[in-house]
Design a protein around this motif. Structure first.
Motif, mmCIF file in Angstrom:
data_model
loop_
_atom_site.group_PDB
_atom_site.id
_atom_site.type_symbol
_atom_site.label_atom_id
_atom_site.label_comp_id
_atom_site.label_asym_id
_atom_site.label_seq_id
_atom_site.Cartn_x
_atom_site.Cartn_y
_atom_site.Cartn_z
ATOM 1 N N ILE A 1 -5.029 -82.879 35.844
ATOM 2 C CA ILE A 1 -4.440 -81.423 36.062
ATOM 3 C C ILE A 1 -3.052 -81.360 36.526
ATOM 4 O O ILE A 1 -2.696 -82.131 37.556
ATOM 5 C CB ILE A 1 -5.384 -80.897 37.123
ATOM 6 N N ASN B 1 0.668 -78.711 36.702
ATOM 7 C CA ASN B 1 1.236 -77.268 37.172
ATOM 8 C C ASN B 1 1.506 -76.905 35.516
ATOM 9 O O ASN B 1 2.043 -77.796 34.689
ATOM 10 C CB ASN B 1 2.459 -77.236 37.976
ATOM 11 N N LYS C 1 -2.645 -73.786 36.591
ATOM 12 C CA LYS C 1 -3.011 -75.193 36.421
ATOM 13 C C LYS C 1 -3.522 -75.498 35.142
ATOM 14 O O LYS C 1 -4.349 -74.711 34.695
ATOM 15 C CB LYS C 1 -4.012 -75.704 37.427
ATOM 16 N N VAL D 1 -8.436 -71.723 39.662
ATOM 17 C CA VAL D 1 -8.092 -72.356 40.651
ATOM 18 C C VAL D 1 -8.969 -71.802 41.931
ATOM 19 O O VAL D 1 -9.268 -70.585 42.091
ATOM 20 C CB VAL D 1 -6.736 -72.185 41.115
#
Length: 101
Positions: free
Chosen positions: A78, A80, A26, A101
């Motif tokens: 936030i 990917n 992330k 994470v």
């Protein structure tokens, strides 16, 4: 029967290890806004971020405003890690941070 139970526990552990290893990385994208209207501008920018991810069918998490001081606020989102190139090209964030994470 005991063998199958042990095998099941082993396979469950292996799956958990691989799931953690391949978990999606992330990134927090940050848009800075300065001045007396910085917080209001960041709040307004978050509205556009919500619209953008809906239109592009992306997965955005935790779109929020962070207020550093009366004269400095930021809109953050936030995403990917695989979507960073698209977001940098289209939305031009000021900076980014990897997220644990």
């Amino acid at each position: 029967m005991k063998f199958f139970h042990s095998l099941f526990l082993f396979m469950t552990e292996v799956i958990c290890i691989f799931a953690n290893k391949f978990e999606m990385e992330k990134v927090r994208l940050i848009w800075d806004f300065r001045g007396p209207a910085g917080k209001r501008t960041a709040e307004h920018h978050c509205i556009h971020l919500h619209d953008f991810i809906r239109m592009e069918r992306l997965h955005g998490e935790a779109i929020e405003v962070i207020e550093f001081s009366e004269m400095h606020a930021a809109a953050t989102m936030i995403i990917n890690a695989e979507d960073v190139a698209l977001m940098r090209e289209k939305l031009k964030p000021n900076r980014g941070q990897r997220v644990e994470v």
